[in-house]
Design a protein around this motif. Structure first.
Motif, PDB file in Angstrom:
ATOM      1  N   GLN A  68       6.815  -0.583  -0.215  1.00  0.00           N
ATOM      2  CA  GLN A  68       5.176   0.217  -0.220  1.00  0.00           C
ATOM      3  C   GLN A  68       4.279  -0.646  -0.738  1.00  0.00           C
ATOM      4  O   GLN A  68       4.439  -1.261  -1.894  1.00  0.00           O
ATOM      5  CB  GLN A  68       5.822   1.482  -1.078  1.00  0.00           C
ATOM      6  CG  GLN A  68       6.704   2.466  -0.255  1.00  0.00           C
ATOM      7  CD  GLN A  68       6.651   3.821  -1.212  1.00  0.00           C
ATOM      8  OE1 GLN A  68       6.362   3.889  -2.287  1.00  0.00           O
ATOM      9  NE2 GLN A  68       7.435   4.747  -0.596  1.00  0.00           N
ATOM     10  N   ILE A  69       3.150  -0.429  -0.287  1.00  0.00           N
ATOM     11  CA  ILE A  69       2.091  -1.065  -0.915  1.00  0.00           C
ATOM     12  C   ILE A  69       1.609  -0.196  -2.097  1.00  0.00           C
ATOM     13  O   ILE A  69       1.444   0.904  -1.959  1.00  0.00           O
ATOM     14  CB  ILE A  69       0.962  -1.207   0.355  1.00  0.00           C
ATOM     15  CG1 ILE A  69       1.330  -1.643   1.474  1.00  0.00           C
ATOM     16  CG2 ILE A  69      -0.270  -1.532  -0.355  1.00  0.00           C
ATOM     17  CD1 ILE A  69       0.319  -1.605   2.640  1.00  0.00           C
ATOM     18  N   GLY A  70       1.288  -1.176  -3.227  1.00  0.00           N
ATOM     19  CA  GLY A  70       1.251  -0.540  -4.495  1.00  0.00           C
ATOM     20  C   GLY A  70      -0.394  -0.599  -4.544  1.00  0.00           C
ATOM     21  O   GLY A  70      -1.255  -0.934  -3.797  1.00  0.00           O
ATOM     22  N   TRP A  71      -0.858   0.081  -5.847  1.00  0.00           N
ATOM     23  CA  TRP A  71      -2.108   0.148  -6.039  1.00  0.00           C
ATOM     24  C   TRP A  71      -3.088  -1.033  -6.289  1.00  0.00           C
ATOM     25  O   TRP A  71      -4.395  -0.924  -6.062  1.00  0.00           O
ATOM     26  CB  TRP A  71      -2.379   1.139  -7.364  1.00  0.00           C
ATOM     27  CG  TRP A  71      -1.771   0.703  -8.558  1.00  0.00           C
ATOM     28  CD1 TRP A  71      -0.549   0.664  -8.982  1.00  0.00           C
ATOM     29  CD2 TRP A  71      -2.473  -0.230  -9.533  1.00  0.00           C
ATOM     30  NE1 TRP A  71      -0.261   0.175 -10.347  1.00  0.00           N
ATOM     31  CE2 TRP A  71      -1.654  -0.736 -10.364  1.00  0.00           C
ATOM     32  CE3 TRP A  71      -3.604  -0.615  -9.322  1.00  0.00           C
ATOM     33  CZ2 TRP A  71      -1.856  -1.214 -11.576  1.00  0.00           C
ATOM     34  CZ3 TRP A  71      -4.271  -1.403 -10.629  1.00  0.00           C
ATOM     35  CH2 TRP A  71      -3.139  -1.856 -11.614  1.00  0.00           C
ATOM     36  N   GLY A  72      -2.472  -2.170  -6.792  1.00  0.00           N
ATOM     37  CA  GLY A  72      -3.042  -3.312  -6.876  1.00  0.00           C
ATOM     38  C   GLY A  72      -3.728  -4.008  -5.551  1.00  0.00           C
ATOM     39  O   GLY A  72      -4.907  -4.434  -5.583  1.00  0.00           O
ATOM     40  N   LEU A  73      -3.080  -3.946  -4.420  1.00  0.00           N
ATOM     41  CA  LEU A  73      -3.458  -4.322  -3.259  1.00  0.00           C
ATOM     42  C   LEU A  73      -4.449  -3.594  -2.569  1.00  0.00           C
ATOM     43  O   LEU A  73      -5.472  -3.932  -2.183  1.00  0.00           O
ATOM     44  CB  LEU A  73      -2.255  -4.445  -2.439  1.00  0.00           C
ATOM     45  CG  LEU A  73      -2.483  -5.053  -1.002  1.00  0.00           C
ATOM     46  CD1 LEU A  73      -3.262  -6.343  -1.300  1.00  0.00           C
ATOM     47  CD2 LEU A  73      -1.470  -5.153  -0.211  1.00  0.00           C
ATOM     48  N   TRP A  74      -4.286  -2.124  -3.017  1.00  0.00           N
ATOM     49  CA  TRP A  74      -5.478  -1.196  -2.407  1.00  0.00           C
ATOM     50  C   TRP A  74      -6.771  -1.449  -3.227  1.00  0.00           C
ATOM     51  O   TRP A  74      -7.790  -1.328  -2.868  1.00  0.00           O
ATOM     52  CB  TRP A  74      -5.190   0.297  -2.475  1.00  0.00           C
ATOM     53  CG  TRP A  74      -4.030   0.657  -1.641  1.00  0.00           C
ATOM     54  CD1 TRP A  74      -2.749   1.096  -1.885  1.00  0.00           C
ATOM     55  CD2 TRP A  74      -4.177   0.690  -0.026  1.00  0.00           C
ATOM     56  NE1 TRP A  74      -1.967   1.305  -0.642  1.00  0.00           N
ATOM     57  CE2 TRP A  74      -3.058   1.199   0.426  1.00  0.00           C
ATOM     58  CE3 TRP A  74      -5.181   0.534   0.556  1.00  0.00           C
ATOM     59  CZ2 TRP A  74      -2.898   1.290   1.558  1.00  0.00           C
ATOM     60  CZ3 TRP A  74      -4.949   0.828   2.164  1.00  0.00           C
ATOM     61  CH2 TRP A  74      -3.665   1.072   2.566  1.00  0.00           C
ATOM     62  N   LEU A  75      -6.474  -1.692  -4.524  1.00  0.00           N
ATOM     63  CA  LEU A  75      -7.734  -2.024  -5.354  1.00  0.00           C
ATOM     64  C   LEU A  75      -8.401  -3.354  -4.930  1.00  0.00           C
ATOM     65  O   LEU A  75      -9.540  -3.244  -4.874  1.00  0.00           O
ATOM     66  CB  LEU A  75      -7.309  -2.032  -6.935  1.00  0.00           C
ATOM     67  CG  LEU A  75      -8.439  -2.043  -7.939  1.00  0.00           C
ATOM     68  CD1 LEU A  75      -9.324  -0.951  -7.777  1.00  0.00           C
ATOM     69  CD2 LEU A  75      -7.923  -2.269  -9.164  1.00  0.00           C
TER      70      LEU A  75
END
Length: 86
Positions: free
Chosen positions: A57-64
């Protein structure tokens, strides 16, 4: 580096501003491209664990990173278009 180039752009009254005026938007685009590439690369990773396929799953750091890179592109390009006397 983008913050430093923006600081140089607004703190000096010399031609150094012209030299660094494209650094920040270019860095924003580079970061945005890296974020999009990593987004697709991470989401395509799968593995088998005891006969079942599991994915990452893609984490919040990559979305940020994706969001902040897009904001950097937009804000630096709008500052770039600002008249020099303001």
């Amino acid at each position: 580096m983008a913050t430093a180039s923006l600081f140089v752009r607004f703190s000096r009254e010399t031609d150094a501003r012209a030299a660094v005026r494209w650094v920040t938007p270019v860095m924003g685009v580079i970061c945005l491209v890296i974020a999009i590439y990593d987004l697709f690369e991470v989401s395509s990773i799968t593995s088998e664990f005891f006969g079942e396929t599991i994915g990452v799953q893609i984490g919040w750091g990559l979305w940020l990173l994706l969001l902040s890179s897009a904001v950097l592109c937009l804000t630096s390009s709008s500052i770039l278009k600002r008249p020099a006397n303001l």
